[in-house]
Write an enzyme that holds these catalytic residues in place. Sequence first.
Site, PDB file in Angstrom:
ATOM      1  N   HIS A 167       0.819  -1.222   0.000  1.00  0.00           N
ATOM      2  CA  HIS A 167       0.000   0.000   0.000  1.00  0.00           C
ATOM      3  C   HIS A 167       0.851   1.270   0.000  1.00  0.00           C
ATOM      4  O   HIS A 167       0.325   2.374  -0.189  1.00  0.00           O
ATOM      5  CB  HIS A 167      -0.909   0.031   1.222  1.00  0.00           C
ATOM      6  CG  HIS A 167      -1.972  -1.027   1.216  1.00  0.00           C
ATOM      7  ND1 HIS A 167      -2.837  -1.205   0.167  1.00  0.00           N
ATOM      8  CD2 HIS A 167      -2.277  -1.984   2.144  1.00  0.00           C
ATOM      9  CE1 HIS A 167      -3.647  -2.217   0.436  1.00  0.00           C
ATOM     10  NE2 HIS A 167      -3.330  -2.706   1.628  1.00  0.00           N
ATOM     11  N   ASP A 205      -2.843 -10.464  -2.370  1.00  0.00           N
ATOM     12  CA  ASP A 205      -3.424  -9.989  -1.119  1.00  0.00           C
ATOM     13  C   ASP A 205      -4.907  -9.673  -1.350  1.00  0.00           C
ATOM     14  O   ASP A 205      -5.323  -9.385  -2.473  1.00  0.00           O
ATOM     15  CB  ASP A 205      -2.688  -8.728  -0.680  1.00  0.00           C
ATOM     16  CG  ASP A 205      -2.996  -8.319   0.745  1.00  0.00           C
ATOM     17  OD1 ASP A 205      -2.262  -8.754   1.654  1.00  0.00           O
ATOM     18  OD2 ASP A 205      -3.960  -7.552   0.951  1.00  0.00           O
ATOM     19  N   HIS A 207      -6.401  -7.054  -0.507  1.00  0.00           N
ATOM     20  CA  HIS A 207      -6.529  -5.632  -0.803  1.00  0.00           C
ATOM     21  C   HIS A 207      -5.677  -5.254  -2.004  1.00  0.00           C
ATOM     22  O   HIS A 207      -4.586  -5.790  -2.200  1.00  0.00           O
ATOM     23  CB  HIS A 207      -6.107  -4.805   0.406  1.00  0.00           C
ATOM     24  CG  HIS A 207      -6.816  -5.192   1.667  1.00  0.00           C
ATOM     25  ND1 HIS A 207      -6.270  -6.079   2.571  1.00  0.00           N
ATOM     26  CD2 HIS A 207      -8.026  -4.824   2.149  1.00  0.00           C
ATOM     27  CE1 HIS A 207      -7.119  -6.238   3.576  1.00  0.00           C
ATOM     28  NE2 HIS A 207      -8.186  -5.491   3.342  1.00  0.00           N
ATOM     29  N   ASP A 293      -4.830 -12.703   3.803  1.00  0.00           N
ATOM     30  CA  ASP A 293      -6.079 -12.120   4.289  1.00  0.00           C
ATOM     31  C   ASP A 293      -7.250 -12.465   3.375  1.00  0.00           C
ATOM     32  O   ASP A 293      -8.359 -11.959   3.563  1.00  0.00           O
ATOM     33  CB  ASP A 293      -5.957 -10.608   4.470  1.00  0.00           C
ATOM     34  CG  ASP A 293      -5.195  -9.922   3.363  1.00  0.00           C
ATOM     35  OD1 ASP A 293      -4.878 -10.587   2.365  1.00  0.00           O
ATOM     36  OD2 ASP A 293      -4.900  -8.715   3.495  1.00  0.00           O
TER      37      ASP A 293
END
Length: 414
Positions: A167, A205, A207, A293
């Site tokens: 990120h 991931d 996200h 995740d």
Amino acid sequence: MKILYNPSTLEHRVNELVGTRLIPAYESPERITSILESLIPHYTLTTVCTDPEHAFSAAAKVHTSAYLEHLRSIFSAALSAGLVDASGCLLPECFPVSRLPLPKKSRPPKDLCARIGYYAFDMSSGIGEGTWVAAIASADLARRGALALAAGEDETVFALCRPPGHHCAPDLMGGYCYLNNTAIAVQTLLDTLPADQQVSVLDLDFHHGNGTQQIFYRESNPCYVSIHGEDEYPYFSGARSEVGEGDGEGYNLNLPILCDEVNWDVYEPQLKEAVEKLKSVGTQWLVISLGFDTFVGDPVGKFQLQTENYGVMGETVGRCGWPLLVVLEGGYVIEELGKNCLEFLRGVERGRRMGKAPNGVNGNGMNGHGNGVNGVSEDEDEDEDEEEEEEEEEEEDEDLVMVNGVDAEEEEER
């Protein structure tokens, strides 16, 4: 398989704001210890110490010098000013959002609390006393992993990075990320390999890796492919329409999935499309941003993948045959994280064996449910897994004289 670990990655422990609650961050040192407990019985780990000079130089090729200096010094400055205790955590106070009437070239504010928000985009990336130590150690693991892969030390390298990084933009932290480990690894590969070698990133991931996308959005090398939850954090990136710009047009592929009972049957077609994209751009070296995740019950994810699915995921990329650097990102069901990680790595190894088999397996197929893998039936694949499990059991207890009720010598002859 070469697995890299640095104990300094455990130094970072902070709080985060979730809704109206200030809680210990889900991204905790226990994530790494869970993985270590699962991997150590099966793999030899390489433990390293941070090389601060080379790590900083590698990070400086991805991040701005002002941002790196902020991350390195902000906690000690706040501690000296009496703004935080040694065991405390710094969180942003305000953010320079785009709709404010800001000058085009705004400068970092003098106020220390405000400066934290200048270099952040959310409340999940607190800064503690050990944050810089862990973040630069994590970046160094990614750098070392890239160098080991390029040098041919192993065809698969796993960097146990923590905190995660995908990120993080050149001058912004967020989403538990402080330095973009994957981008640092990619840039290290590009600087080390011949110029004609195509590097690609596969982000698995839950996200979207907004930071990695931003850093390479105008580049054709690397290609960036991401499978992630649609309309989920970080919310403002990750659409299919984001395909790259300039030289990078066509080298950015986002595969968002609506978070409605996303099990393996829903996820696998997206993985197939991702692999086909990687092949279409002529990938020769692959870096995976690996987040767990996507696992069922993750506190910050909504997919419902099971442990066995990570084995198939690993097989899929392993069969492609590319030199592979795996960089750890998220995954917060701590009690299952190590098992999921082990399953993925074993899957990569199985996939590589399949890709090298003499029966025409060449990395172009996918593993279905009972449909076979490039000429290898599911039953044969299961038999191979059973044989591996038996071998592991024998290694764990050399004193066994019976194997599944049959004398060991008879079992060998059979």
